[in-house]
Design a protein around this motif. Structure first.
Motif, PDB file in Angstrom:
ATOM      1  N   ALA A 176       0.818  -1.212   0.000  1.00 57.87           N
ATOM      2  CA  ALA A 176       0.000   0.000   0.000  1.00 57.87           C
ATOM      3  C   ALA A 176       0.851   1.260   0.000  1.00 57.87           C
ATOM      4  O   ALA A 176       0.494   2.265  -0.628  1.00 57.87           O
ATOM      5  CB  ALA A 176      -0.924   0.007   1.215  1.00 57.87           C
ATOM      6  N   ARG A 177       1.982   1.224   0.686  1.00 60.21           N
ATOM      7  CA  ARG A 177       2.822   2.410   0.778  1.00 60.21           C
ATOM      8  C   ARG A 177       3.530   2.728  -0.537  1.00 60.21           C
ATOM      9  O   ARG A 177       3.956   3.862  -0.760  1.00 60.21           O
ATOM     10  CB  ARG A 177       3.838   2.249   1.919  1.00 60.21           C
ATOM     11  N   GLY A 178       3.670   1.761  -1.392  1.00 60.18           N
ATOM     12  CA  GLY A 178       4.203   2.029  -2.723  1.00 60.18           C
ATOM     13  C   GLY A 178       5.614   2.575  -2.747  1.00 60.18           C
ATOM     14  O   GLY A 178       5.998   3.296  -3.673  1.00 60.18           O
ATOM     15  N   GLY A 179       6.395   2.268  -1.718  1.00 58.78           N
ATOM     16  CA  GLY A 179       7.769   2.740  -1.673  1.00 58.78           C
ATOM     17  C   GLY A 179       7.959   4.039  -0.916  1.00 58.78           C
ATOM     18  O   GLY A 179       9.101   4.480  -0.728  1.00 58.78           O
ATOM     19  N   LEU A 180       6.859   4.670  -0.460  1.00 64.29           N
ATOM     20  CA  LEU A 180       6.948   5.913   0.308  1.00 64.29           C
ATOM     21  C   LEU A 180       7.058   5.608   1.798  1.00 64.29           C
ATOM     22  O   LEU A 180       6.482   4.629   2.282  1.00 64.29           O
ATOM     23  CB  LEU A 180       5.729   6.796   0.050  1.00 64.29           C
ATOM     24  N   ALA A 181       7.769   6.452   2.535  1.00 70.38           N
ATOM     25  CA  ALA A 181       7.938   6.259   3.974  1.00 70.38           C
ATOM     26  C   ALA A 181       7.228   7.363   4.747  1.00 70.38           C
ATOM     27  O   ALA A 181       7.259   8.536   4.343  1.00 70.38           O
ATOM     28  CB  ALA A 181       9.427   6.261   4.332  1.00 70.38           C
ATOM     29  N   LYS A 182       6.573   6.956   5.838  1.00 71.24           N
ATOM     30  CA  LYS A 182       5.932   7.904   6.762  1.00 71.24           C
ATOM     31  C   LYS A 182       4.941   8.812   6.052  1.00 71.24           C
ATOM     32  O   LYS A 182       4.867  10.018   6.325  1.00 71.24           O
ATOM     33  CB  LYS A 182       6.994   8.722   7.507  1.00 71.24           C
ATOM     34  N   ARG A 183       4.176   8.274   5.148  1.00 66.61           N
ATOM     35  CA  ARG A 183       3.141   9.027   4.446  1.00 66.61           C
ATOM     36  C   ARG A 183       1.764   8.465   4.801  1.00 66.61           C
ATOM     37  O   ARG A 183       1.632   7.299   5.164  1.00 66.61           O
ATOM     38  CB  ARG A 183       3.352   8.978   2.931  1.00 66.61           C
ATOM     39  N   LYS A 184       0.725   9.301   4.665  1.00 64.87           N
ATOM     40  CA  LYS A 184      -0.625   8.900   5.066  1.00 64.87           C
ATOM     41  C   LYS A 184      -1.324   8.058   4.012  1.00 64.87           C
ATOM     42  O   LYS A 184      -2.137   7.190   4.330  1.00 64.87           O
ATOM     43  CB  LYS A 184      -1.472  10.143   5.344  1.00 64.87           C
ATOM     44  N   PHE A 185      -1.026   8.347   2.753  1.00 66.02           N
ATOM     45  CA  PHE A 185      -1.748   7.731   1.650  1.00 66.02           C
ATOM     46  C   PHE A 185      -0.766   7.051   0.686  1.00 66.02           C
ATOM     47  O   PHE A 185       0.442   7.306   0.751  1.00 66.02           O
ATOM     48  CB  PHE A 185      -2.567   8.792   0.899  1.00 66.02           C
ATOM     49  N   PRO A 186      -1.255   6.225  -0.209  1.00 62.51           N
ATOM     50  CA  PRO A 186      -0.353   5.556  -1.153  1.00 62.51           C
ATOM     51  C   PRO A 186       0.406   6.512  -2.065  1.00 62.51           C
ATOM     52  O   PRO A 186       1.387   6.113  -2.687  1.00 62.51           O
ATOM     53  CB  PRO A 186      -1.305   4.657  -1.961  1.00 62.51           C
ATOM     54  N   TRP A 187      -0.065   7.761  -2.152  1.00 64.40           N
ATOM     55  CA  TRP A 187       0.552   8.735  -3.051  1.00 64.40           C
ATOM     56  C   TRP A 187       1.244   9.879  -2.304  1.00 64.40           C
ATOM     57  O   TRP A 187       1.880  10.718  -2.913  1.00 64.40           O
ATOM     58  CB  TRP A 187      -0.521   9.328  -3.966  1.00 64.40           C
ATOM     59  N   GLY A 188       1.093   9.977  -0.976  1.00 65.85           N
ATOM     60  CA  GLY A 188       1.701  11.071  -0.226  1.00 65.85           C
ATOM     61  C   GLY A 188       0.868  11.454   0.982  1.00 65.85           C
ATOM     62  O   GLY A 188       0.207  10.609   1.584  1.00 65.85           O
ATOM     63  N   ASP A 189       0.854  12.737   1.327  1.00 66.59           N
ATOM     64  CA  ASP A 189       0.151  13.189   2.528  1.00 66.59           C
ATOM     65  C   ASP A 189      -1.129  13.964   2.255  1.00 66.59           C
ATOM     66  O   ASP A 189      -1.923  14.186   3.175  1.00 66.59           O
ATOM     67  CB  ASP A 189       1.084  14.070   3.377  1.00 66.59           C
ATOM     68  N   GLU A 190      -1.348  14.416   1.040  1.00 57.40           N
ATOM     69  CA  GLU A 190      -2.563  15.160   0.720  1.00 57.40           C
ATOM     70  C   GLU A 190      -3.687  14.191   0.369  1.00 57.40           C
ATOM     71  O   GLU A 190      -3.517  13.325  -0.485  1.00 57.40           O
ATOM     72  CB  GLU A 190      -2.334  16.089  -0.464  1.00 57.40           C
ATOM     73  N   MET A 191      -4.839  14.393   0.994  1.00 63.37           N
ATOM     74  CA  MET A 191      -5.970  13.522   0.679  1.00 63.37           C
ATOM     75  C   MET A 191      -6.425  13.699  -0.770  1.00 63.37           C
ATOM     76  O   MET A 191      -6.801  12.734  -1.433  1.00 63.37           O
ATOM     77  CB  MET A 191      -7.125  13.788   1.632  1.00 63.37           C
ATOM     78  N   LYS A 192      -6.370  14.960  -1.259  1.00 69.57           N
ATOM     79  CA  LYS A 192      -6.737  15.256  -2.644  1.00 69.57           C
ATOM     80  C   LYS A 192      -5.538  15.917  -3.318  1.00 69.57           C
ATOM     81  O   LYS A 192      -5.467  17.140  -3.402  1.00 69.57           O
ATOM     82  CB  LYS A 192      -7.974  16.160  -2.695  1.00 69.57           C
ATOM     83  N   PRO A 193      -4.602  15.131  -3.793  1.00 63.26           N
ATOM     84  CA  PRO A 193      -3.408  15.726  -4.415  1.00 63.26           C
ATOM     85  C   PRO A 193      -3.777  16.574  -5.629  1.00 63.26           C
ATOM     86  O   PRO A 193      -4.498  16.125  -6.517  1.00 63.26           O
ATOM     87  CB  PRO A 193      -2.567  14.496  -4.806  1.00 63.26           C
ATOM     88  N   GLY A 194      -3.306  17.806  -5.616  1.00 59.70           N
ATOM     89  CA  GLY A 194      -3.627  18.704  -6.722  1.00 59.70           C
ATOM     90  C   GLY A 194      -5.095  19.043  -6.808  1.00 59.70           C
ATOM     91  O   GLY A 194      -5.572  19.487  -7.860  1.00 59.70           O
ATOM     92  N   GLY A 195      -5.819  18.825  -5.715  1.00 58.80           N
ATOM     93  CA  GLY A 195      -7.251  19.108  -5.702  1.00 58.80           C
ATOM     94  C   GLY A 195      -8.107  18.042  -6.345  1.00 58.80           C
ATOM     95  O   GLY A 195      -9.331  18.212  -6.475  1.00 58.80           O
ATOM     96  N   GLU A 196      -7.509  16.905  -6.726  1.00 61.81           N
ATOM     97  CA  GLU A 196      -8.237  15.839  -7.399  1.00 61.81           C
ATOM     98  C   GLU A 196      -8.484  14.670  -6.437  1.00 61.81           C
ATOM     99  O   GLU A 196      -7.629  14.348  -5.603  1.00 61.81           O
ATOM    100  CB  GLU A 196      -7.438  15.332  -8.606  1.00 61.81           C
ATOM    101  N   PHE A 197      -9.639  14.038  -6.584  1.00 58.91           N
ATOM    102  CA  PHE A 197      -9.915  12.839  -5.792  1.00 58.91           C
ATOM    103  C   PHE A 197      -8.981  11.714  -6.211  1.00 58.91           C
ATOM    104  O   PHE A 197      -8.743  11.494  -7.406  1.00 58.91           O
ATOM    105  CB  PHE A 197     -11.370  12.391  -5.956  1.00 58.91           C
ATOM    106  N   ALA A 198      -8.453  11.001  -5.216  1.00 58.77           N
ATOM    107  CA  ALA A 198      -7.512   9.912  -5.489  1.00 58.77           C
ATOM    108  C   ALA A 198      -8.001   8.576  -4.965  1.00 58.77           C
ATOM    109  O   ALA A 198      -7.307   7.566  -5.115  1.00 58.77           O
ATOM    110  CB  ALA A 198      -6.153  10.247  -4.877  1.00 58.77           C
ATOM    111  N   MET A 199      -9.182   8.568  -4.330  1.00 53.83           N
ATOM    112  CA  MET A 199      -9.742   7.314  -3.812  1.00 53.83           C
ATOM    113  C   MET A 199     -11.239   7.484  -3.623  1.00 53.83           C
ATOM    114  O   MET A 199     -11.779   8.598  -3.652  1.00 53.83           O
ATOM    115  CB  MET A 199      -9.084   6.912  -2.495  1.00 53.83           C
ATOM    116  N   ASN A 200     -11.918   6.378  -3.419  1.00 57.48           N
ATOM    117  CA  ASN A 200     -13.373   6.337  -3.298  1.00 57.48           C
ATOM    118  C   ASN A 200     -13.762   6.263  -1.828  1.00 57.48           C
ATOM    119  O   ASN A 200     -13.646   5.211  -1.203  1.00 57.48           O
ATOM    120  CB  ASN A 200     -13.904   5.111  -4.061  1.00 57.48           C
ATOM    121  N   THR A 201     -14.204   7.403  -1.274  1.00 57.75           N
ATOM    122  CA  THR A 201     -14.685   7.449   0.097  1.00 57.75           C
ATOM    123  C   THR A 201     -16.046   8.151   0.123  1.00 57.75           C
ATOM    124  O   THR A 201     -16.648   8.365  -0.929  1.00 57.75           O
ATOM    125  CB  THR A 201     -13.681   8.170   1.023  1.00 57.75           C
ATOM    126  N   PHE A 202     -16.523   8.484   1.310  1.00 59.69           N
ATOM    127  CA  PHE A 202     -17.848   9.087   1.484  1.00 59.69           C
ATOM    128  C   PHE A 202     -17.729  10.604   1.536  1.00 59.69           C
ATOM    129  O   PHE A 202     -16.972  11.134   2.330  1.00 59.69           O
ATOM    130  CB  PHE A 202     -18.463   8.563   2.786  1.00 59.69           C
TER     131      PHE A 202
END
Length: 316
Positions: A176-202
């Protein structure tokens, strides 16, 4: 558990273990779909728990062998192929019911029974993996969505047929971490990187109004959104995923990394990872790479699925 429950669970386990492997050409084909995940040392868990009962902190060093992992959750089409080949009946089919999120039902009042304190889940007779919202529904048009309403035993049955296995919790988080360390999400720390949705939540007001701003009200296709650095899709959001491990206290973090940890030595509940389309900051903020929950192995809901993994044979 009481005697009746133990007998029932023993029967579910027996039926799952009785599933015979598919033909070698089928198991080889399924294994070829997996992607390599590098071994090594990484930090597993959170610095501090939002939900202390989840036992997801503190961080601890873990060392893993390289392994193979499916880039996708097992789909409805995958599970249909398995059921057609084996005739397997899931726990929900054997029991005759499972839990469906109320907003996905055309008439929630027709199904008033809920677990204590969880009025958004409705017991729906006849609901199962192939009828996700109950009688009269099916998976047409959702063949590429993750299979849901599968108990841990049902995931085990699929693994026995496919020649694959459930990942350990440590493997799941590594992937899940995809090679990143100490990050919240598989892509980094922003829930919406660049203002775009990156996962399916509520989105909206849980549990009464889902605006679907990310494009989906229920499940999304398994290849929705971008993959992480290891080519893994939807490791957070969409559906909770069963892993192999029993849920329980972890050993204290030591100076040396745990090598290929396998979870608790005893217990009943199994670990689920990744969150789902129902996770929301106001209720279930568990859509991070370290997030975990637990559920009974005979439990099935409309937001629970799984993905598969495999060892790398010597010589590969």
């Amino acid at each position: 558990m009481g005697g009746a429950s133990q007998h029932r669970d023993a029967e579910f386990l027996r039926l799952a273990q009785a599933v015979q492997p598919a033909a070698p050409e089928v198991t080889a084909q399924l294994r070829e779909r997996l992607k390599p995940i590098p071994g090594g040392i990484y930090e597993m868990g959170a610095r501090k728990s939002t939900y202390p009962a989840d036992l997801d902190s503190p961080r601890r060093k873990v060392k893993l062998r390289p392994f193979l992992m499916s880039p996708f959750s097992v789909t409805n089409a995958d599970y249909a192929r398995f059921v057609e080949a084996t005739g397997y009946r899931t726990v929900a089919e054997q029991e005759g019911w499972t839990f469906v999120f109320h907003l996905l039902l055309p008439d929630p009042s027709a199904w008033p029974e809920s677990p204590p304190g969880l009025h958004w889940w409705r017991r729906v007779d006849g609901a199962c993996w192939s009828a996700p919202e109950g009688p009269g529904t099916d998976i047409s048009g959702r063949e590429d969505h993750p299979v849901t309403h599968v108990a841990w035993y049902d995931a085990l049955a699929y693994c026995n047929w496919s020649g694959l296995r459930l990942p350990t919790e440590a493997e799941w988080e590594r992937a899940a971490r995809g090679g990143l360390a100490k990050r919240k999400f598989p892509w980094g720390d922003e829930m919406k990187p660049g203002g775009e949705f990156a996962m399916n939540t509520f989105q909206g007001e849980f549990p009464m109004r889902n605006t679907g701003e990310d494009g989906w009200i229920g499940t999304a296709p398994v290849d929705a959104f971008r993959p992480n650095g290891y080519g893994m899709y939807n490791m957070t959001g969409n559906v909770w995923e069963w892993v192999a491990d029993l849920f329980g206290p972890r050993p204290p973090a030591g100076r040396l990394p745990d090598f290929d940890p396998r979870g608790a030595d005893s217990g009943y509940a199994r670990v689920q990872r990744g969150g789902s389309y129902l996770c929301h900051a106001s209720y279930c903020d568990r859509y991070h790479v370290h997030s975990r929950t637990r559920n009974d192995p005979d439990s099935s809901t409309g937001n629970c699925g799984f993905r598969v993994a495999s060892d790398i044979p010597d010589g590969d």
